[in-house]
Design a protein around this motif. Structure first.
Motif, PDB file in Angstrom:
ATOM      1  N   ALA A 178       0.844  -1.189   0.000  1.00  0.00           N
ATOM      2  CA  ALA A 178       0.000   0.000   0.000  1.00  0.00           C
ATOM      3  C   ALA A 178       0.881   1.241   0.000  1.00  0.00           C
ATOM      4  O   ALA A 178       1.984   1.240   0.541  1.00  0.00           O
ATOM      5  CB  ALA A 178      -0.904  -0.005   1.230  1.00  0.00           C
ATOM      6  N   GLY A 179       0.388   2.285  -0.606  1.00  0.00           N
ATOM      7  CA  GLY A 179       1.114   3.544  -0.621  1.00  0.00           C
ATOM      8  C   GLY A 179       2.058   3.638  -1.801  1.00  0.00           C
ATOM      9  O   GLY A 179       2.328   2.669  -2.505  1.00  0.00           O
ATOM     10  N   GLY A 180       2.560   4.825  -2.025  1.00  0.00           N
ATOM     11  CA  GLY A 180       3.471   5.106  -3.130  1.00  0.00           C
ATOM     12  C   GLY A 180       3.867   6.558  -3.064  1.00  0.00           C
ATOM     13  O   GLY A 180       3.621   7.239  -2.076  1.00  0.00           O
ATOM     14  N   GLN A 181       4.478   7.050  -4.132  1.00  0.00           N
ATOM     15  CA  GLN A 181       4.928   8.435  -4.141  1.00  0.00           C
ATOM     16  C   GLN A 181       5.060   8.909  -5.571  1.00  0.00           C
ATOM     17  O   GLN A 181       5.673   8.245  -6.398  1.00  0.00           O
ATOM     18  CB  GLN A 181       6.275   8.548  -3.427  1.00  0.00           C
ATOM     19  CG  GLN A 181       6.802   9.958  -3.298  1.00  0.00           C
ATOM     20  CD  GLN A 181       6.045  10.771  -2.264  1.00  0.00           C
ATOM     21  OE1 GLN A 181       5.503  10.201  -1.328  1.00  0.00           O
ATOM     22  NE2 GLN A 181       5.989  12.063  -2.442  1.00  0.00           N
ATOM     23  N   GLY A 182       4.460  10.067  -5.867  1.00  0.00           N
ATOM     24  CA  GLY A 182       4.630  10.685  -7.173  1.00  0.00           C
ATOM     25  C   GLY A 182       4.194   9.797  -8.330  1.00  0.00           C
ATOM     26  O   GLY A 182       4.823   9.819  -9.386  1.00  0.00           O
ATOM     27  N   GLY A 183       3.140   8.988  -8.139  1.00  0.00           N
ATOM     28  CA  GLY A 183       2.668   8.108  -9.201  1.00  0.00           C
ATOM     29  C   GLY A 183       3.423   6.800  -9.294  1.00  0.00           C
ATOM     30  O   GLY A 183       3.156   5.989 -10.188  1.00  0.00           O
ATOM     31  N   LEU A 184       4.371   6.547  -8.393  1.00  0.00           N
ATOM     32  CA  LEU A 184       5.138   5.311  -8.391  1.00  0.00           C
ATOM     33  C   LEU A 184       4.514   4.305  -7.424  1.00  0.00           C
ATOM     34  O   LEU A 184       3.918   4.681  -6.414  1.00  0.00           O
ATOM     35  CB  LEU A 184       6.593   5.572  -8.002  1.00  0.00           C
ATOM     36  CG  LEU A 184       7.359   6.587  -8.857  1.00  0.00           C
ATOM     37  CD1 LEU A 184       8.780   6.747  -8.352  1.00  0.00           C
ATOM     38  CD2 LEU A 184       7.362   6.177 -10.315  1.00  0.00           C
ATOM     39  N   ARG A 185       4.683   3.049  -7.719  1.00  0.00           N
ATOM     40  CA  ARG A 185       4.129   1.966  -6.906  1.00  0.00           C
ATOM     41  C   ARG A 185       5.203   1.434  -5.959  1.00  0.00           C
ATOM     42  O   ARG A 185       6.342   1.195  -6.357  1.00  0.00           O
ATOM     43  CB  ARG A 185       3.652   0.833  -7.842  1.00  0.00           C
ATOM     44  CG  ARG A 185       2.896  -0.295  -7.147  1.00  0.00           C
ATOM     45  CD  ARG A 185       1.443   0.079  -6.970  1.00  0.00           C
ATOM     46  NE  ARG A 185       0.695  -1.047  -6.430  1.00  0.00           N
ATOM     47  CZ  ARG A 185       0.108  -1.983  -7.178  1.00  0.00           C
ATOM     48  NH1 ARG A 185       0.210  -1.934  -8.505  1.00  0.00           N
ATOM     49  NH2 ARG A 185      -0.581  -2.961  -6.619  1.00  0.00           N
ATOM     50  N   ARG A 186       4.848   1.235  -4.685  1.00  0.00           N
ATOM     51  CA  ARG A 186       5.800   0.701  -3.712  1.00  0.00           C
ATOM     52  C   ARG A 186       5.709  -0.818  -3.692  1.00  0.00           C
ATOM     53  O   ARG A 186       4.617  -1.388  -3.617  1.00  0.00           O
ATOM     54  CB  ARG A 186       5.533   1.269  -2.314  1.00  0.00           C
ATOM     55  CG  ARG A 186       6.556   0.829  -1.274  1.00  0.00           C
ATOM     56  CD  ARG A 186       6.333   1.530   0.057  1.00  0.00           C
ATOM     57  NE  ARG A 186       6.759   2.928   0.024  1.00  0.00           N
ATOM     58  CZ  ARG A 186       7.988   3.329   0.295  1.00  0.00           C
ATOM     59  NH1 ARG A 186       8.937   2.442   0.602  1.00  0.00           N
ATOM     60  NH2 ARG A 186       8.295   4.601   0.254  1.00  0.00           N
ATOM     61  N   LEU A 187       6.877  -1.456  -3.773  1.00  0.00           N
ATOM     62  CA  LEU A 187       6.947  -2.916  -3.788  1.00  0.00           C
ATOM     63  C   LEU A 187       7.928  -3.395  -2.725  1.00  0.00           C
ATOM     64  O   LEU A 187       8.931  -2.744  -2.454  1.00  0.00           O
ATOM     65  CB  LEU A 187       7.454  -3.429  -5.147  1.00  0.00           C
ATOM     66  CG  LEU A 187       6.704  -3.035  -6.413  1.00  0.00           C
ATOM     67  CD1 LEU A 187       7.450  -3.581  -7.620  1.00  0.00           C
ATOM     68  CD2 LEU A 187       5.290  -3.562  -6.371  1.00  0.00           C
TER      69      LEU A 187
END
Length: 367
Positions: free
Chosen positions: A297-306
């Protein structure tokens, strides 16, 4: 006003520990400089020494080419804003703002009409024109911060020193106040020095960041230089979330210890090294190893956190959604060709490599 600090050393009272250790720094007239670093780095001690509030010390502090030691505070043309604002609760906003003028020696003190006009001017400047008769307890945190700034500006200083001035404010008000402060700095042509432990705050308002650690200046540069060419791993890690991968440089390539991390070419000599890079600078490579990725869950600036499992270790990265789809989630390798390489805490010359296709938008606020 300019500031020149030369070989400044200050010891803790009744102790051999150095609060400042051979610090040298030049701040040009009109600059906005942020002193950043963790608690205990020496930021506030340096600021207070510039203001003449602390001593004794070894070395020299010059403001506009003049030594400050021994000069009365009222002659130094320095405004200081404390972390807790230090407003007088029993005085009105107007009296708080005029305090620095009211206590000037009789020969240097403006008349009451001039002081009243200066207070009215500053109330307009801080956008609180109707609150001169209010008391500090009747104000919001953001309003008290503005009053503290107005009081510091009342004597028309050329140098404004700010010690963690936004720490007590909520995030929304902090953003509003620091943008307003930057505009005020430009409008009045001040030289401003800000102490903060918040690197994002410093990035937003300052022209330069002076990174401090253990009483020393580790690096002094613009934000872009600090990010592209950090002088130490500490600088890299302090300014944002960073991933570290150990390995060796052999025959012009960095060979990571983890078999799931791809090697890449460098211009450094052979020997052990550590690669550091931001989570958004990692690329996933299909069929490049045995790692697997799990979306978080979550991300930054349109990026996906993995979360990427690398056997005994798991790292979190940020990727463009389409790149995740292209690579899949199993049998992955990590391409870290945007890494900065260090050996024994020292950057390796020629180690920053930017292969085609690696450019990603700069992301702040991840760490």
């Amino acid at each position: 006003m300019s500031v020149q600090i030369r070989s400044l050393t200050r010891h803790a009272p009744k102790a051999s520990r150095k609060l400042l250790n051979d610090v040298s720094l030049t701040i040009e007239d009109g600059a906005f400089v942020a002193l950043v670093g963790p608690s205990g780095a020496g930021k506030t001690t340096l600021l207070r020494t510039i203001a003449g509030l602390d001593g004794p010390y070894e070395g020299s502090v010059l403001v506009d080419g003049q030594v400050l030691a021994g000069r009365p505070m009222r002659e130094r043309r320095i405004g200081f804003v404390f972390q807790n604002y230090a407003l007088f609760r029993h005085m009105t906003v107007a009296r708080n703002i005029s305090f620095g003028l009211d206590v000037l020696p009789r020969g240097a003190r403006p008349d009451r009409g001039t002081i009243a006009a200066r207070v009215a001017e500053l109330l307009e400047l801080i956008q609180l024109p109707t609150l001169g008769g209010a008391y500090p307890d009747q104000l919001s945190g953001g309003q008290r911060q503005r009053v503290a700034l107005a009081r510091a500006l009342a004597t028309k200083p050329g140098l404004l020193l700010l010690d963690e001035p936004f720490g007590a404010l909520d995030p929304i008000v902090r953003r509003q106040i620091r943008r307003w402060l930057r505009g005020l700095h430009d409008q009045l042509g001040l030289t401003t020095v800000l102490v903060t432990h918040d690197h994002e705050e410093a990035l937003e308002v300052a022209d330069r960041l002076v990174v401090m650690q253990d009483g020393r200046i580790v690096q002094d540069a613009a934000a872009e230089t600090l990010d592209a060419a950090p002088a130490t791993p500490f600088v890299m890690e302090f300014l944002g979330e960073a991933l570290a991968f150990a390995g060796r440089v052999t025959h012009g390539r960095f060979l990571p210890d983890d078999p799931n991390v791809l090697s890449f070419p460098v211009g450094a000599g052979d020997g052990p090294a550590t690669a550091l890079l931001r989570p958004h600078e990692v690329r996933l490579v299909a069929a490049g190893g045995t790692a697997h990725a799990t979306p978080l869950a979550g991300g930054q600036g349109g990026l996906r956190r993995l979360a990427v499992a690398l056997g005994a270790r798991e790292v979190e990265i940020l990727v463009l959604p389409e790149r995740l789809g292209a690579a899949g989630t199993e049998g992955l390798g990590l391409d870290i060709g945007r890494a900065r390489l260090f050996r024994d805490g020292v950057p390796l010359a020629g180690a920053l490599v930017a292969p085609a296709g690696h450019a990603l938008p700069r992301v702040t606020g991840v760490g």
